[in-house]
Design a protein around this motif. Structure first.
Motif, PDB file in Angstrom:
ATOM      1  N   GLY A  35       0.808  -1.124   0.000  1.00 50.94           N
ATOM      2  CA  GLY A  35       0.027   0.115   0.132  1.00 50.94           C
ATOM      3  C   GLY A  35       0.735   1.102   0.050  1.00 50.94           C
ATOM      4  O   GLY A  35       1.889   1.214   0.440  1.00 50.94           O
ATOM      5  N   TRP A  36       0.152   2.254  -0.266  1.00 53.68           N
ATOM      6  CA  TRP A  36       0.886   3.891  -0.305  1.00 53.68           C
ATOM      7  C   TRP A  36      -0.054   4.476   0.590  1.00 53.68           C
ATOM      8  O   TRP A  36      -1.258   4.410   0.654  1.00 53.68           O
ATOM      9  CB  TRP A  36       0.711   4.322  -1.609  1.00 53.68           C
ATOM     10  N   PHE A  37       0.523   5.262   1.407  1.00 53.44           N
ATOM     11  CA  PHE A  37      -0.100   6.042   2.562  1.00 53.44           C
ATOM     12  C   PHE A  37       0.554   7.453   2.314  1.00 53.44           C
ATOM     13  O   PHE A  37       1.655   7.383   1.727  1.00 53.44           O
ATOM     14  CB  PHE A  37       0.191   5.783   3.943  1.00 53.44           C
ATOM     15  N   ARG A  38       0.099   8.496   2.890  1.00 50.73           N
ATOM     16  CA  ARG A  38       0.642   9.755   2.711  1.00 50.73           C
ATOM     17  C   ARG A  38       0.213  10.525   4.268  1.00 50.73           C
ATOM     18  O   ARG A  38      -0.826  10.272   4.768  1.00 50.73           O
ATOM     19  CB  ARG A  38       0.066  10.707   1.699  1.00 50.73           C
ATOM     20  N   PHE A  47      -4.608   6.446   4.035  1.00 55.12           N
ATOM     21  CA  PHE A  47      -4.404   5.682   2.953  1.00 55.12           C
ATOM     22  C   PHE A  47      -4.656   6.097   1.492  1.00 55.12           C
ATOM     23  O   PHE A  47      -5.585   7.148   1.389  1.00 55.12           O
ATOM     24  CB  PHE A  47      -5.544   4.429   3.220  1.00 55.12           C
ATOM     25  N   VAL A  48      -3.768   5.713   0.734  1.00 52.03           N
ATOM     26  CA  VAL A  48      -3.875   6.194  -0.860  1.00 52.03           C
ATOM     27  C   VAL A  48      -4.167   5.239  -1.578  1.00 52.03           C
ATOM     28  O   VAL A  48      -5.245   5.462  -2.323  1.00 52.03           O
ATOM     29  CB  VAL A  48      -2.723   6.964  -1.013  1.00 52.03           C
ATOM     30  N   ALA A  49      -3.631   4.262  -1.578  1.00 51.67           N
ATOM     31  CA  ALA A  49      -3.676   3.117  -2.707  1.00 51.67           C
ATOM     32  C   ALA A  49      -3.205   1.753  -2.272  1.00 51.67           C
ATOM     33  O   ALA A  49      -2.232   1.723  -1.374  1.00 51.67           O
ATOM     34  CB  ALA A  49      -3.218   3.371  -3.975  1.00 51.67           C
ATOM     35  N   ILE A 106      -6.724  -1.269   4.133  1.00 57.99           N
ATOM     36  CA  ILE A 106      -6.574   0.191   4.146  1.00 57.99           C
ATOM     37  C   ILE A 106      -6.160   0.724   5.433  1.00 57.99           C
ATOM     38  O   ILE A 106      -5.970   1.950   5.695  1.00 57.99           O
ATOM     39  CB  ILE A 106      -7.836   0.967   3.525  1.00 57.99           C
ATOM     40  N   THR A 107      -6.203  -0.064   6.456  1.00 55.77           N
ATOM     41  CA  THR A 107      -5.881   0.518   7.916  1.00 55.77           C
ATOM     42  C   THR A 107      -4.407   0.162   8.012  1.00 55.77           C
ATOM     43  O   THR A 107      -3.824  -0.763   7.763  1.00 55.77           O
ATOM     44  CB  THR A 107      -6.735  -0.334   8.841  1.00 55.77           C
ATOM     45  N   GLY A 109      -2.807  -0.175  10.751  1.00 57.91           N
ATOM     46  CA  GLY A 109      -2.474  -1.323  11.943  1.00 57.91           C
ATOM     47  C   GLY A 109      -2.106  -2.701  11.042  1.00 57.91           C
ATOM     48  O   GLY A 109      -1.778  -3.694  11.774  1.00 57.91           O
ATOM     49  N   GLU A 110      -2.696  -2.698   9.984  1.00 58.36           N
ATOM     50  CA  GLU A 110      -2.664  -4.269   9.229  1.00 58.36           C
ATOM     51  C   GLU A 110      -1.443  -4.192   8.502  1.00 58.36           C
ATOM     52  O   GLU A 110      -1.322  -5.149   7.764  1.00 58.36           O
ATOM     53  CB  GLU A 110      -4.023  -4.363   8.331  1.00 58.36           C
ATOM     54  N   TYR A 111      -0.580  -3.193   8.492  1.00 55.62           N
ATOM     55  CA  TYR A 111       0.380  -3.210   7.634  1.00 55.62           C
ATOM     56  C   TYR A 111       1.880  -3.619   8.549  1.00 55.62           C
ATOM     57  O   TYR A 111       1.914  -2.965  10.042  1.00 55.62           O
ATOM     58  CB  TYR A 111       0.826  -2.093   6.705  1.00 55.62           C
ATOM     59  N   ASP A 112       2.566  -4.428   8.343  1.00 57.13           N
ATOM     60  CA  ASP A 112       4.005  -4.926   8.951  1.00 57.13           C
ATOM     61  C   ASP A 112       5.236  -4.296   8.725  1.00 57.13           C
ATOM     62  O   ASP A 112       5.830  -4.165   9.535  1.00 57.13           O
ATOM     63  CB  ASP A 112       4.075  -6.552   8.637  1.00 57.13           C
ATOM     64  N   TYR A 113       5.554  -3.594   7.581  1.00 50.44           N
ATOM     65  CA  TYR A 113       6.721  -3.175   7.255  1.00 50.44           C
ATOM     66  C   TYR A 113       6.397  -1.820   6.458  1.00 50.44           C
ATOM     67  O   TYR A 113       5.509  -1.662   5.515  1.00 50.44           O
ATOM     68  CB  TYR A 113       7.356  -3.833   6.238  1.00 50.44           C
ATOM     69  N   TRP A 114       7.193  -0.997   6.865  1.00 52.16           N
ATOM     70  CA  TRP A 114       7.084   0.683   6.264  1.00 52.16           C
ATOM     71  C   TRP A 114       8.389   1.205   5.855  1.00 52.16           C
ATOM     72  O   TRP A 114       9.348   0.925   6.497  1.00 52.16           O
ATOM     73  CB  TRP A 114       6.539   1.661   7.432  1.00 52.16           C
ATOM     74  N   GLY A 115       8.185   1.859   5.081  1.00 56.26           N
ATOM     75  CA  GLY A 115       9.600   2.638   4.494  1.00 56.26           C
ATOM     76  C   GLY A 115       9.370   3.987   5.216  1.00 56.26           C
ATOM     77  O   GLY A 115       8.827   4.264   5.941  1.00 56.26           O
TER      78      GLY A 115
END
Length: 124
Positions: A35-38, A47-49, A106-107, A109-115
């Motif tokens: 996903g992409w966030f901003r 959430f973006v996409a 889209i949330t 908290g459901e993402y494990d890794y971030w840049g």
């Protein structure tokens, strides 16, 4: 060690385009939904996409529908965000994230890794 690194941000005039990339290492990208966030200063990350692990399903936030396209190249372990018709309101730090669930989420908290993020600036 998992690393997720965004690139491609920069300064663009309103109406212009940018393509963001997200290179992942230490994980097999094809096993992760991405996903992409901003996030703007002082505001919550939004959430973006999102795209599922195969790339066959995508989902967009309403403000970017029809202007942004998320895609992935699992062979290159890379995620992309093509941004067209950019508006000053799109100026934010953009983050790439990976979710082990495999399906589009889209949330945050459901993402494990971030840049670490890449800055997008849009001049009017």
């Amino acid at each position: 060690q998992v690393q997720v690194v965004e690139s491609g941000g920069g300064l663009v005039q309103a109406g212009g385009s940018l393509r963001l990339s997200c290179a992942a290492s230490g994980l097999t990208l094809s096993r992760y939904a991405m996903g992409w966030f901003r996030q703007a200063p002082g505001k919550e990350r939004e959430f973006v996409a999102g795209i599922n692990c195969s790339g066959g399903s995508t989902y967009y936030a309403d403000p970017v529908k029809g202007r942004f396209t998320i895609s992935r190249d699992n062979a290159k372990n890379t995620l992309y965000l093509q941004m067209n018709s950019l508006e000053p309101e799109d100026a934010d730090v953009y983050y790439c994230a990976g979710s082990a669930g495999g399906w589009v989420v889209i949330t945050i908290g459901e993402y494990d890794y971030w840049g670490q993020g890449t800055q997008v600036t849009v001049s009017s």
